[in-house]
Design a protein around this motif. Structure first.
Motif: not given
Length: 406
Positions: A178-206
Motif C-alpha cells: 500500500h506504499h505506507t512502509s515509510g521507505l523512500r523510492t528507488c531506481n536512480g542508484e547505480s546498482e539498478f543500472w548495472n547489468k552485473d549487480k544482483t538482488y543481494d547487491d542491491t538489498m545491501k546497498m539499500l
C-alpha cells in the motif's frame, strides 16, 4: 482508389497495402487481423533481391465509422504529443474484441508497430508483483501483517536490520503493498543500472542507505519503488524460485499469458520483437522487475487483467476473498489497493519511465483497455489524456464483434 471508396462504405471495409517488406507484411497482417480484417488477395514479387508483398483485406465485422472514431483519437494524440509508436487492446466482458497499433516499433529501421510487439510497461509491473503476493497468501506461505525485517521475519535471517534503522522491523507486507512502509523510492542508484549487480547487491546497498526511511512506517503514504523491489525479494525468499519464474508459474501461465510478456534484460537492451524506445534507457530490467521491469503486449495485459479483476467471466486465477484483499485500500492509502489504483469497482495503474508510457485500466461498461507508447508524450505528464481519449472513443463504438480474439 477503389479500396479507399470501399473503405468508407458501411460494410464491408477494405484495405489495400502495396510493396510491403516481409517483416512489415507480417506486422500489417497481424494489425489487421485484430481489427477483424481477413485477406482476400496476396501477391508476392521480387524487388532488388528481396521479397515484397501486395495484399487486400476485407472487414465484414466492424463499421468504418467505429474504427475511424478510434483512429482519430489515437492519431490526434500521436500528432499533438509527438508519439512515434502507439499500441492498444480492448476487451469487452473478458473477450478480446479489438487491438491496433500505429506508427513505428523502430522508426530508424522503418519497422511498423504491430499488436504483437512487446513494450515496457514500467509501474504496471507493480500489479503483477501484487498478484504474486496474493498467490503466496492463498498458498498459506505469507500473511498481510507479517513482518519483513527483524527477528522471526521473512527476510530477517538473510538481511540483518542495521542498528540505525530499527524501525524497519515494523514494516509489514501490507505496508509495502500500500506504499505506507515509510521507505523512500528507488531506481536512480547505480546498482539498478548495472547489468552485473544482483538482488543481494542491491538489498545491501539499500540497507546501508542513510535515507532509506522517509518516515515512521504506517503513519502516511508515499509511493515507493523500493517497497515493490523488496516484495520481489520476498517472493524469491519464500518460493525458492526466481521472481520471474514464480510469477510465470503461478500468475501468467494460469492466466493464459504467453511468452510475449516477460521481464526485460539485465543489460537494458530490447529483445527480438520488442519495440525500440526514445530515449532507449539501459537500466537493469531484472532488478526493476518487481516495480517496473515487465515487458508485454497490450493484448497480454488485458488478458492478465481479466484474470484478476474479480469477475467470473473469465474465471479469475485468485479467489473472491483474495480479490477483496487485492483491491482493499487503507485509511492511509485511500483509493490505492495492492498494486492497483481503485475507483469504485474499477482497477487501473499506469507506468512511466524513459521512452515508455503505459496504462492498464477498467473503464466501465465491461470494457478494459491496455495502452503502451514507445516515447514520452510532450504534454501529458500524468497520462490522463492518453487514457481518456481512447477510452472515450472505445465507449463510443456502436458495437464490437461477438467473437473472442484471445
Amino acid at each position: 482508389l477503389y479500396a479507399a471508396i470501399w473503405e468508407k462504405s458501411a460494410y464491408p471495409l477494405a484495405m489495400a497495402k502495396h510493396g510491403l517488406s516481409r517483416k512489415n507484411y507480417q506486422h500489417t497482417f497481424d494489425n489487421l487481423y485484430y481489427q477483424g480484417y481477413v485477406p482476400v488477395f496476396v501477391n508476392a514479387f521480387a524487388s532488388s533481391g528481396a521479397d515484397n508483398y501486395n495484399a487486400i483485406w476485407v472487414n465484414k465485422v466492424m463499421k468504418y465509422a467505429d474504427i475511424n472514431k478510434m483512429d482519430t483519437a489515437v492519431e490526434n494524440y500521436m500528432s499533438t504529443q509527438g508519439v512515434n509508436g502507439y499500441s492498444f487492446a480492448v476487451t469487452k466482458n473478458g473477450r478480446l474484441v479489438f487491438a491496433k497499433s500505429y506508427g513505428y516499433a523502430d522508426k530508424a529501421a522503418n519497422e511498423i508497430m504491430s499488436p504483437n510487439h512487446s513494450m515496457r510497461i514500467m509501474s504496471v509491473s507493480k500489479s503483477v508483483t501484487a498478484a504474486g503476493i496474493m498467490k503466496l497468501l492463498e498458498q498459506n506461505k505469507i500473511s498481510m501483517n507479517q513482518k519483513v525485517f527483524g527477528p522471526n521475519s521473512i527476510l530477517g535471517s538473510k538481511y540483518a536490520t542495521p542498528s540505525d534503522k530499527k524501525k524497519l522491523n515494523d514494516i509489514t507486507i501490507s505496508q509495502l503493498l500500500h506504499h505506507t512502509s515509510g521507505l523512500r523510492t528507488c531506481n536512480g542508484e547505480s546498482e539498478f543500472w548495472n547489468k552485473d549487480k544482483t538482488y543481494d547487491d542491491t538489498m545491501k546497498m539499500l540497507l546501508k542507505s542513510s535515507d532509506l526511511l522517509k518516515f515512521t512506517p504506517n503513519t502516511k503514504s508515499s509511493y515507493s519503488n523500493t517497497g515493490y523491489f523488496i516484495l520481489a525479494v520476498v517472493i524469491q525468499q519464500i518460493s525458492g524460485q526466481s521472481y520471474e519464474t514464480f510469477i510465470r508459474t503461478n500468475v501468467l501461465n494460469p492466466a493464459g499469458v504467453g511468452s510475449g510478456m516477460y521481464v526485460g534484460l539485465a543489460n537494458g537492451s530490447v529483445k527480438s520483437n520488442e519495440a525500440h524506445y526514445t530515449p532507449e534507457t539501459k537500466q537493469n530490467m531484472q532488478l526493476w522487475a518487481g516495480f517496473g521491469g515487465w515487458v508485454a503486449r497490450p493484448i497480454d495485459l488485458v488478458k492478465y487483467l481479466g484474470k484478476v479483476d474479480g469477475s467470473n467471466t473469465p474465471p479469475d486465477i485468485i479467489k473472491t476473498s483474495t480479490h477483496a484483499i487485492l483491491t482493499q485500500d487503507t485509511p492511509l492509502s485511500p483509493n490505492y489497493g495492492c498494486g492497483w489504483t481503485i475507483s469504485g469497482d474499477k482497477q487501473r495503474h499506469n507506468g512511466a519511465h524513459g521512452g515508455s508510457r503505459s496504462w492498464l485500466a477498467e473503464i466501465g461498461d465491461g470494457y478494459s483497455i491496455a495502452i503502451i507508447v514507445n516515447n514520452a508524450p510532450s504534454n501529458d505528464s500524468n497520462l490522463s489524456k492518453l487514457l481518456n481519449d481512447i477510452s472515450t472513443a472505445v465507449k463510443g463504438v456502436s458495437g464490437f464483434p461477438a467473437y473472442d480474439l484471445f
